[in-house]
Design a protein around this motif. Sequence first.
Motif, PDB file in Angstrom:
ATOM      1  N   ILE A  94       0.843  -1.208   0.000  1.00 29.47           N
ATOM      2  CA  ILE A  94       0.000   0.000   0.000  1.00 29.47           C
ATOM      3  C   ILE A  94       0.869   1.245   0.000  1.00 29.47           C
ATOM      4  O   ILE A  94       0.628   2.197  -0.757  1.00 29.47           O
ATOM      5  CB  ILE A  94      -0.952  -0.009   1.214  1.00 29.47           C
ATOM      6  CG1 ILE A  94      -2.029  -1.087   1.032  1.00 29.47           C
ATOM      7  CG2 ILE A  94      -1.599   1.362   1.402  1.00 29.47           C
ATOM      8  CD1 ILE A  94      -2.926  -1.272   2.244  1.00 29.47           C
ATOM      9  N   PHE A  95       1.907   1.257   0.837  1.00 32.26           N
ATOM     10  CA  PHE A  95       2.793   2.423   0.880  1.00 32.26           C
ATOM     11  C   PHE A  95       3.478   2.629  -0.470  1.00 32.26           C
ATOM     12  O   PHE A  95       3.580   3.756  -0.969  1.00 32.26           O
ATOM     13  CB  PHE A  95       3.839   2.249   1.978  1.00 32.26           C
ATOM     14  CG  PHE A  95       4.776   3.418   2.110  1.00 32.26           C
ATOM     15  CD1 PHE A  95       4.300   4.667   2.472  1.00 32.26           C
ATOM     16  CD2 PHE A  95       6.136   3.267   1.861  1.00 32.26           C
ATOM     17  CE1 PHE A  95       5.166   5.760   2.586  1.00 32.26           C
ATOM     18  CE2 PHE A  95       7.007   4.340   1.977  1.00 32.26           C
ATOM     19  CZ  PHE A  95       6.519   5.594   2.340  1.00 32.26           C
ATOM     20  N   GLY A  96       3.952   1.537  -1.070  1.00 32.60           N
ATOM     21  CA  GLY A  96       4.576   1.650  -2.379  1.00 32.60           C
ATOM     22  C   GLY A  96       3.622   2.193  -3.424  1.00 32.60           C
ATOM     23  O   GLY A  96       3.997   3.000  -4.277  1.00 32.60           O
ATOM     24  N   LYS A  97       2.363   1.751  -3.354  1.00 35.99           N
ATOM     25  CA  LYS A  97       1.374   2.193  -4.333  1.00 35.99           C
ATOM     26  C   LYS A  97       1.055   3.680  -4.190  1.00 35.99           C
ATOM     27  O   LYS A  97       0.967   4.406  -5.198  1.00 35.99           O
ATOM     28  CB  LYS A  97       0.082   1.374  -4.170  1.00 35.99           C
ATOM     29  CG  LYS A  97      -0.941   1.602  -5.285  1.00 35.99           C
ATOM     30  CD  LYS A  97      -0.410   1.088  -6.613  1.00 35.99           C
ATOM     31  CE  LYS A  97      -1.423   1.247  -7.720  1.00 35.99           C
ATOM     32  NZ  LYS A  97      -0.897   0.741  -9.015  1.00 35.99           N
ATOM     33  N   ARG A 146      -8.318  12.311  -3.921  1.00 40.67           N
ATOM     34  CA  ARG A 146      -9.527  12.141  -4.731  1.00 40.67           C
ATOM     35  C   ARG A 146      -9.942  10.681  -4.882  1.00 40.67           C
ATOM     36  O   ARG A 146     -11.111  10.378  -5.097  1.00 40.67           O
ATOM     37  CB  ARG A 146      -9.311  12.778  -6.113  1.00 40.67           C
ATOM     38  CG  ARG A 146      -9.181  14.306  -6.077  1.00 40.67           C
ATOM     39  CD  ARG A 146      -9.262  14.882  -7.471  1.00 40.67           C
ATOM     40  NE  ARG A 146      -8.115  14.517  -8.291  1.00 40.67           N
ATOM     41  CZ  ARG A 146      -7.013  15.268  -8.387  1.00 40.67           C
ATOM     42  NH1 ARG A 146      -6.919  16.405  -7.704  1.00 40.67           N
ATOM     43  NH2 ARG A 146      -6.021  14.893  -9.160  1.00 40.67           N
ATOM     44  N   ASN A 147      -8.964   9.774  -4.780  1.00 33.83           N
ATOM     45  CA  ASN A 147      -9.285   8.345  -4.942  1.00 33.83           C
ATOM     46  C   ASN A 147      -8.445   7.482  -4.002  1.00 33.83           C
ATOM     47  O   ASN A 147      -7.932   6.438  -4.404  1.00 33.83           O
ATOM     48  CB  ASN A 147      -9.078   7.914  -6.399  1.00 33.83           C
ATOM     49  CG  ASN A 147      -7.655   8.180  -6.876  1.00 33.83           C
ATOM     50  OD1 ASN A 147      -6.887   8.879  -6.216  1.00 33.83           O
ATOM     51  ND2 ASN A 147      -7.291   7.610  -8.008  1.00 33.83           N
ATOM     52  N   ALA A 148      -8.324   7.945  -2.762  1.00 35.05           N
ATOM     53  CA  ALA A 148      -7.465   7.267  -1.798  1.00 35.05           C
ATOM     54  C   ALA A 148      -7.896   5.819  -1.563  1.00 35.05           C
ATOM     55  O   ALA A 148      -7.059   4.903  -1.526  1.00 35.05           O
ATOM     56  CB  ALA A 148      -7.444   8.037  -0.478  1.00 35.05           C
ATOM     57  N   GLN A 193      -5.838  -0.985  -4.602  1.00 36.91           N
ATOM     58  CA  GLN A 193      -4.887  -1.464  -5.604  1.00 36.91           C
ATOM     59  C   GLN A 193      -3.593  -1.920  -4.944  1.00 36.91           C
ATOM     60  O   GLN A 193      -2.996  -2.922  -5.346  1.00 36.91           O
ATOM     61  CB  GLN A 193      -4.613  -0.360  -6.628  1.00 36.91           C
ATOM     62  CG  GLN A 193      -5.802  -0.033  -7.507  1.00 36.91           C
ATOM     63  CD  GLN A 193      -5.568   1.211  -8.351  1.00 36.91           C
ATOM     64  OE1 GLN A 193      -4.617   1.970  -8.134  1.00 36.91           O
ATOM     65  NE2 GLN A 193      -6.436   1.427  -9.336  1.00 36.91           N
ATOM     66  N   GLY A 194      -3.157  -1.190  -3.923  1.00 39.63           N
ATOM     67  CA  GLY A 194      -1.961  -1.598  -3.187  1.00 39.63           C
ATOM     68  C   GLY A 194      -2.167  -2.939  -2.502  1.00 39.63           C
ATOM     69  O   GLY A 194      -1.268  -3.792  -2.496  1.00 39.63           O
ATOM     70  N   ALA A 195      -3.363  -3.116  -1.932  1.00 41.07           N
ATOM     71  CA  ALA A 195      -3.671  -4.401  -1.293  1.00 41.07           C
ATOM     72  C   ALA A 195      -3.629  -5.538  -2.310  1.00 41.07           C
ATOM     73  O   ALA A 195      -3.093  -6.622  -2.035  1.00 41.07           O
ATOM     74  CB  ALA A 195      -5.045  -4.331  -0.622  1.00 41.07           C
TER      75      ALA A 195
END
Length: 466
Positions: free
Chosen positions: A74-77, A305-307, A313-315
């Motif tokens: 998630i952090f990377g994304k 806006r799309n957190a 997506q990160g997941a």
Amino acid sequence: MLGNLGLLAGLALLIFMALRGINIFIASLICALVVALTNGLLVSQTLLEFYPFGALGAFTFAGKFFLLFLCGAIFGKVMATSQAAKSIALAITRSLGVKHTLLVGMVVCALLTYGGVVVFVVVFTMYPLGITLMREANLPKRLWVAATSIGAGTFTMTALPGTPSIHNVIAASSLGTDLFAGGWIGIFAALVMAGLGMWYVEWEWKKAKLTGEGFVENAQDLRMEQLADNTTEAPPWIMAMVPMVVVLGTIMLPRLLLGMADWSAGDSLIGKVLLFSASQPIVWPSMALILGSLTCVVLFPRLRRNAAQVFGQGADDSIMPLLNTAAVIGFGGVVTQTAGFAHFAQWILNVDMPPLLSVFASVSVVSAIVGSSSGGLQIFMQTLAPKYLEMGIEPEILHRIAAIAAGGLDSLPHCGAVIATLMIMGLTHKEAYKNLFVVTVVIPVIACLLSIAVLMAMGVGVNPTT
């Protein structure tokens, strides 16, 4: 005899299938069955216990480290989507210039991975930006691959203290140490890896210039270069650094506060939080990564806006790396059930060599078998580490030396990270693996052996009572 031949056949088949690009789940299961059938293991027990749910089962590992993989992805994304990672890369590129293209690649990758950005995000971020640098500097792509691998896949992965890398966490959770264990020897090994690695790639670049070898563009470059557009949307580099500072600060601050005062003596809330951070090598860095992700949401409007979608997506991105690692550990879990592995373990523990050299040899062999540093380290920690602790090796030293050793022979041709990196950059093993082998295998091995030599010269690492 048949069992040992089966072990060799299973390993050779795993390497062959990995190089042919066969799915790692299928490859690891087939190879596990080869090992089981030739070693008299029950097929049902192999498929339903040893491979998935044993002490070294694929899903045992996946369940234990799912949180860390999830939070890291998630952090990377969010760092990639917000273009914070790109902003940092561009700032360093502008500062160092085209003449130092190799140094740019190494420094940016090292900074991002040490700050908690997962390796594959770093590769995807750096490669499109690197195409322009390689073209201007007329740099062969094989050397760009090697330089970025130094930063992303060597010392920040295994040696530097405090990093939330899976290797650091595996060692800490297994030995009861923290993420800073063996810090000074880790820093020494990191300097060796970075220094020797950069000397080697710069030397190779000089040779390439003399022979007229330079940058050769292919279709993959054109596709990837499009990802480097819209750089004006990237946030200022100072702001882009803030989430990484939050991650590292969250990990490091409790260690600093515990060192300045004896918080364990009191019953304060701060003391409890600090003690919790020291006792939770998986949960605490995961929390740090989530705090870094939330910081990105606060700082970067385009992310707000799309957190929720980006987090999702990160997941999703965390699943395949986790399961790929788990698959090779499942294969290793079957291998550890064989008589051949038991004989190897007994032999390596009894061979007449200093204990730290024995650690290096055992971790290196296991990592080479599974083609994964994290997989090899997890298998070592579950099977052999307790014996080395009984010999008197200090947990902090075992933590760091084992982690560094895991990052050497893991990068043989069948290593998943090697295959993925070459695939992303549109290169073959024939074109680029020689340079990768030197910087991700030879030099980390040298760094580990030098670290052991320093420890032995100082008499550090083994209790005097043993």
